[in-house]
Design a protein around this motif. Structure first.
Motif, PDB file in Angstrom:
ATOM      1  N   ILE A  52       0.837  -1.202   0.000  1.00 36.61           N
ATOM      2  CA  ILE A  52       0.000   0.000   0.000  1.00 36.61           C
ATOM      3  C   ILE A  52       0.869   1.249   0.000  1.00 36.61           C
ATOM      4  CG2 ILE A  52      -1.802   1.273   1.222  1.00 36.61           C
ATOM      5  CD1 ILE A  52      -2.680  -1.339   2.484  1.00 36.61           C
ATOM      6  N   SER A  53       1.868   1.283   0.883  1.00 31.05           N
ATOM      7  CA  SER A  53       2.681   2.495   1.000  1.00 31.05           C
ATOM      8  C   SER A  53       3.496   2.745  -0.261  1.00 31.05           C
ATOM      9  CB  SER A  53       3.593   2.407   2.226  1.00 31.05           C
ATOM     10  OG  SER A  53       4.393   1.247   2.180  1.00 31.05           O
ATOM     11  N   VAL A  54       4.038   1.704  -0.907  1.00 28.96           N
ATOM     12  CA  VAL A  54       4.781   1.882  -2.164  1.00 28.96           C
ATOM     13  C   VAL A  54       3.861   2.443  -3.241  1.00 28.96           C
ATOM     14  CG1 VAL A  54       5.845   0.602  -4.063  1.00 28.96           C
ATOM     15  CG2 VAL A  54       6.589   0.199  -1.719  1.00 28.96           C
ATOM     16  N   TYR A  55       2.663   1.889  -3.320  1.00 32.53           N
ATOM     17  CA  TYR A  55       1.666   2.376  -4.283  1.00 32.53           C
ATOM     18  C   TYR A  55       1.356   3.859  -4.046  1.00 32.53           C
ATOM     19  CZ  TYR A  55      -3.032   2.962  -6.288  1.00 32.53           C
ATOM     20  OH  TYR A  55      -4.127   3.436  -6.969  1.00 32.53           O
ATOM     21  N   LEU A  56       1.145   4.225  -2.788  1.00 28.81           N
ATOM     22  CA  LEU A  56       0.772   5.607  -2.475  1.00 28.81           C
ATOM     23  C   LEU A  56       1.927   6.582  -2.686  1.00 28.81           C
ATOM     24  CD1 LEU A  56      -1.424   5.053   0.701  1.00 28.81           C
ATOM     25  CD2 LEU A  56      -2.206   5.797  -1.551  1.00 28.81           C
ATOM     26  N   LEU A  57       3.152   6.151  -2.363  1.00 24.52           N
ATOM     27  CA  LEU A  57       4.302   7.032  -2.588  1.00 24.52           C
ATOM     28  C   LEU A  57       4.493   7.312  -4.073  1.00 24.52           C
ATOM     29  CD1 LEU A  57       6.875   5.629   0.002  1.00 24.52           C
ATOM     30  CD2 LEU A  57       5.838   7.908   0.002  1.00 24.52           C
ATOM     31  N   ALA A  58       4.355   6.283  -4.897  1.00 19.32           N
ATOM     32  CA  ALA A  58       4.450   6.485  -6.344  1.00 19.32           C
ATOM     33  C   ALA A  58       3.306   7.354  -6.851  1.00 19.32           C
ATOM     34  CB  ALA A  58       4.449   5.131  -7.063  1.00 19.32           C
ATOM     35  N   TYR A  59       2.118   7.121  -6.319  1.00 23.67           N
ATOM     36  CA  TYR A  59       0.943   7.929  -6.660  1.00 23.67           C
ATOM     37  C   TYR A  59       1.218   9.400  -6.332  1.00 23.67           C
ATOM     38  CZ  TYR A  59      -4.196   8.623  -6.992  1.00 23.67           C
ATOM     39  OH  TYR A  59      -5.457   9.006  -7.341  1.00 23.67           O
ATOM     40  N   ALA A  60       1.750   9.649  -5.130  1.00 22.38           N
ATOM     41  CA  ALA A  60       2.027  11.023  -4.711  1.00 22.38           C
ATOM     42  C   ALA A  60       3.087  11.667  -5.600  1.00 22.38           C
ATOM     43  CB  ALA A  60       2.482  11.037  -3.252  1.00 22.38           C
ATOM     44  N   ALA A  61       4.156  10.932  -5.910  1.00 18.12           N
ATOM     45  CA  ALA A  61       5.238  11.493  -6.725  1.00 18.12           C
ATOM     46  C   ALA A  61       4.731  11.886  -8.113  1.00 18.12           C
ATOM     47  CB  ALA A  61       6.376  10.481  -6.839  1.00 18.12           C
ATOM     48  N   MET A  62       3.910  11.042  -8.715  1.00 18.51           N
ATOM     49  CA  MET A  62       3.427  11.322 -10.073  1.00 18.51           C
ATOM     50  C   MET A  62       2.279  12.318 -10.073  1.00 18.51           C
ATOM     51  SD  MET A  62       4.316  10.582 -13.093  1.00 18.51           S
ATOM     52  CE  MET A  62       3.698  10.734 -14.771  1.00 18.51           C
ATOM     53  N   SER A  63       1.624  12.501  -8.917  1.00 19.64           N
ATOM     54  CA  SER A  63       0.480  13.410  -8.877  1.00 19.64           C
ATOM     55  C   SER A  63       0.875  14.846  -9.206  1.00 19.64           C
ATOM     56  CB  SER A  63      -0.189  13.357  -7.495  1.00 19.64           C
ATOM     57  OG  SER A  63       0.664  13.900  -6.504  1.00 19.64           O
ATOM     58  N   VAL A  64       2.132  15.213  -8.965  1.00 20.07           N
ATOM     59  CA  VAL A  64       2.561  16.576  -9.274  1.00 20.07           C
ATOM     60  C   VAL A  64       2.807  16.765 -10.763  1.00 20.07           C
ATOM     61  CG1 VAL A  64       3.565  16.913  -6.994  1.00 20.07           C
ATOM     62  CG2 VAL A  64       5.002  16.053  -8.850  1.00 20.07           C
ATOM     63  N   VAL A  65       2.711  15.673 -11.531  1.00 20.41           N
ATOM     64  CA  VAL A  65       2.939  15.743 -12.980  1.00 20.41           C
ATOM     65  C   VAL A  65       1.633  15.661 -13.758  1.00 20.41           C
ATOM     66  CG1 VAL A  65       4.116  14.656 -14.946  1.00 20.41           C
ATOM     67  CG2 VAL A  65       5.229  14.742 -12.711  1.00 20.41           C
ATOM     68  N   HIS A  66       0.689  14.858 -13.280  1.00 20.38           N
ATOM     69  CA  HIS A  66      -0.556  14.644 -14.030  1.00 20.38           C
ATOM     70  C   HIS A  66      -1.259  15.947 -14.382  1.00 20.38           C
ATOM     71  CE1 HIS A  66      -0.349  10.375 -13.766  1.00 20.38           C
ATOM     72  NE2 HIS A  66      -0.591  10.309 -12.469  1.00 20.38           N
ATOM     73  N   GLY A  67      -1.450  16.805 -13.390  1.00 23.90           N
ATOM     74  CA  GLY A  67      -2.195  18.047 -13.622  1.00 23.90           C
ATOM     75  C   GLY A  67      -1.508  18.968 -14.607  1.00 23.90           C
ATOM     76  N   PRO A  68      -0.233  19.347 -14.391  1.00 22.94           N
ATOM     77  CA  PRO A  68       0.457  20.216 -15.349  1.00 22.94           C
ATOM     78  C   PRO A  68       0.548  19.608 -16.744  1.00 22.94           C
ATOM     79  CG  PRO A  68       1.656  20.139 -13.285  1.00 22.94           C
ATOM     80  CD  PRO A  68       0.570  19.122 -13.177  1.00 22.94           C
ATOM     81  N   LEU A  69       0.713  18.276 -16.818  1.00 21.87           N
ATOM     82  CA  LEU A  69       0.756  17.629 -18.124  1.00 21.87           C
ATOM     83  C   LEU A  69      -0.573  17.801 -18.848  1.00 21.87           C
ATOM     84  CD1 LEU A  69       2.745  15.962 -19.809  1.00 21.87           C
ATOM     85  CD2 LEU A  69       1.689  13.897 -18.859  1.00 21.87           C
ATOM     86  N   SER A  70      -1.677  17.701 -18.106  1.00 17.66           N
ATOM     87  CA  SER A  70      -2.990  17.906 -18.729  1.00 17.66           C
ATOM     88  C   SER A  70      -3.216  19.376 -19.063  1.00 17.66           C
ATOM     89  CB  SER A  70      -4.098  17.391 -17.805  1.00 17.66           C
ATOM     90  OG  SER A  70      -4.295  18.249 -16.697  1.00 17.66           O
ATOM     91  N   ASP A  71      -2.606  20.291 -18.301  1.00 14.62           N
ATOM     92  CA  ASP A  71      -2.674  21.709 -18.647  1.00 14.62           C
ATOM     93  C   ASP A  71      -1.955  21.988 -19.962  1.00 14.62           C
ATOM     94  OD1 ASP A  71      -4.116  22.448 -16.405  1.00 14.62           O
ATOM     95  OD2 ASP A  71      -2.357  23.015 -15.231  1.00 14.62           O
ATOM     96  N   ALA A  72      -0.922  21.177 -20.276  1.00 17.32           N
ATOM     97  CA  ALA A  72      -0.088  21.428 -21.450  1.00 17.32           C
ATOM     98  C   ALA A  72      -0.578  20.708 -22.703  1.00 17.32           C
ATOM     99  CB  ALA A  72       1.361  21.018 -21.157  1.00 17.32           C
TER     100      ALA A  72
END
Length: 415
Positions: A52-72
Motif C-alpha cells: 500500500i505504501s509503495v503504491y501511495l508514494l508512487a501515486y504522490a510522486a506522479m500526482s505533481v505531474v498529471h495536472g500540469p501535463l494535462s494543462d499542457a
C-alpha cells in the motif's frame, strides 16, 4: 467525439466517477488477499502493508505531474495514457512471483492511477462553475464512494473463484473498459488556446508559488488531515476486520459498506445543499460531524474493549459523512484560487493528501492497528488537526474580506 461537444452533466458524472474508482480499487480489492499473498511469498503482515505504501508514494510522486501535463497537452490524452500504463502494471502484478516484483509493479500502478481523480477534478472546473461545479463534484464523490465499499467484497469473491492474481487480471479488464469509454465518451475540455507550455523551470516556479500560499497550505492540510482520520481505518482494514472484528476474508463488507454509505450520503447532501446553504457553513457542519464521530468512536471503544459488534463501524460512518460534506467545498476553494493553473493546483493538493496517506499506511497503521483504542485515538488526532486548520482558514478569510484585495493577488503570475 468532437473536441467541442458539450458533455452532459449526468454522463460526465458517471464517467469521471468511474475514472476516480480505479485508484481505490487498486488498494481495496487486494485487502482480502493479504494472507494468501503473504503465505505464498513468505512475508509477514508488515511487509504486505508496504504494497500500500509503495503504491501511495508512487501515486504522490506522479500526482505533481498529471495536472500540469494535462494543462499542457489536454485532459483526454493524459487520461488515456494513464489508463494504458495502469493496465500493463496490473498485468505485471498478476504475474509477479516475489514480493520485490510485486512492489515494483505496484509502484507502476501508483504512477498511473492518479489521472482519473486528479485530472477529473480539473475537467469539472473546465466545464462548470460555482454551485453547478459543487453539485457535479458531489455526484462524482457519490459514484467514487462505491469503489471502497464494493472493492474488498469483490476481492473476497474473486478469491473464492481463483487465487490472488485473478484480482489483478480484473483490474486489467477494468482499465481497458475505461479506456474504451473515455475514447468514445469524453471530449477534450481544455482547448489548445487555454493550454500552458510544459517547461520544467516554469512548472517548478508555479509549484513554488502555489506552495508558498498560506491559504493553499491551510486548505490542503485541512482536507488531508480530515480524510486521514478515515484513511487510517482503510489502511488498517485487514487488521481491523480480520483480527479485531474477527471476521473472514469475505466479510469486509461489514466494515466498508456502512463507511462508504456514510460518505455517499454526505456527498448527496452536499450536492443538494449547493446554492441553498453557504459553503463555509456546510463545511462547518461536516467538521462538527467528524468531531462527534470521533468522540463516539473513542467512547464506544473504551466501553467495549474491542470492535466485536457490527455497531463498531457506525462512528466511522458518521466520520465519512462529515468528510464528504466538507471535502468538495475545500477542493473547489483551492481550484478557484488558480483558474489558469487548475491542473497544477489539483496535483499539488493531491500530492499533500497522498503523502499523508502514505505515511499513515507505511508508518502509523502498522503501529496502531494492533489496538482498537490506538486506532480510535489516532483517527481523533487527525480529525482535530483538520478542524483546527479549517478554523484557522475561516478566521483568516474573515480578516482578508475586511481589507480590499487587488484581483491579481488571487493567482501568482507564472512566466
Amino acid at each position: 467525439m468532437p473536441a467541442n461537444a458539450p458533455p452532459s452533466t449526468r454522463r460526465l458524472a458517471v464517467l469521471l466517477g468511474g475514472l476516480a474508482m480505479f485508484g481505490p480499487f487498486s488498494i481495496d480489492t487486494l485487502f482480502p488477499a493479504f494472507p494468501q499473498i503473504g503465505a505464498q511469498m513468505g512475508v509477514d503482515k508488515l511487509a504486505m502493508q508496504q504494497t500500500i505504501s509503495v503504491y501511495l508514494l508512487a501515486y504522490a510522486a506522479m500526482s505533481v505531474v498529471h495536472g500540469p501535463l494535462s494543462d499542457a497537452i489536454g485532459r483526454r490524452r493524459v487520461i488515456l495514457a494513464g489508463l494504458g500504463v495502469f493496465a500493463l502494471a496490473s498485468a505485471g502484478c498478476a504475474l509477479a512471483a516475489t514480493l520485490p516484483q510485486l512492489l515494483l509493479f505496484r509502484a507502476l500502478q501508483g504512477l498511473s492511477a492518479g489521472v482519473g481523480l486528479i485530472v477529473g477534478r480539473a475537467v469539472i472546473r473546465d466545464v462548470l462553475h460555482g454551485h453547478d461545479a459543487q453539485r457535479l463534484m458531489s455526484h462524482v464523490s457519490m459514484i467514487f464512494g462505491i469503489a471502497p465499499a464494493v472493492a474488498p467484497v469483490l476481492g473476497g469473491w474473486l478469491l473464492g473463484w481463483q487465487r490472488w492474481p485473478f484480482i489483478f487480471w480484473f483490474l486489467v479488464a477494468f482499465a481497458v473498459v475505461l479506456m474504451a469509454v473515455v475514447w468514445r465518451g469524453l471530449p477534450e475540455t481544455h482547448p489548445p488556446a487555454a493550454r500552458l507550455p510544459l517547461r520544467p523551470a516554469s512548472l517548478l516556479r508555479a509549484y513554488a508559488g502555489i506552495a508558498r500560499s498560506p491559504r493553499f497550505l491551510r486548505l490542503s492540510a485541512a482536507a488531508a488531515l480530515n480524510f486521514g482520520a478515515l484513511f487510517l481505518y482503510i489502511a488498517s482494514a485487514p487488521a481491523f476486520v480480520l483480527d479485531l472484528m474477527r471476521l473472514s476474508e469475505r466479510q469486509f463488507g461489514w466494515f466498508f459498506i456502512p463507511m462508504i454509505s456514510g460518505m455517499m450520503l454526505g456527498a448527496f447532501v452536499s450536492g443538494r445543499a449547493a446554492g441553498r446553504i453557504d459553503g463555509a457553513r456546510l463545511a462547518n457542519v461536516g467538521f462538527a460531524c467528524c468531531g462527534v464521530a470521533m468522540a463516539l468512536n473513542i467512547g464506544c471503544t473504551l466501553l467495549a474493549g474491542s470492535p466485536s459488534g457490527r455497531w463498531a463501524v457506525l462512528p466511522i460512518s458518521l466520520n465519512a459523512f462529515g468528510i464528504a460534506l466538507a471535502f468538495p467545498i475545500i477542493t473547489l476553494a483551492i481550484l478557484d484560487m488558480y483558474p489558469r493553473q487548475r491542473g497544477s493546483a489539483s496535483s499539488l493538493q493531491a500530492f499533500f493528501g497522498l503523502l499523508v496517506n502514505a505515511i499513515i499506511a507505511g508508518v502509523l497503521s502498522p503501529l496502531l492497528s494492533g489496538s482498537a483504542l490506538h486506532l480510535a485515538l489516532g483517527a481523533a488526532a487527525f480529525a482535530v488537526g483538520g478542524w483546527l486548520l479549517w478554523w484557522w482558514e475561516t478566521h483568516a478569510m474573515q480578516r482578508v474580506l475586511r481589507v480590499p484585495q487587488e484581483p491579481a493577488a488571487l493567482e501568482p503570475v507564472v512566466p
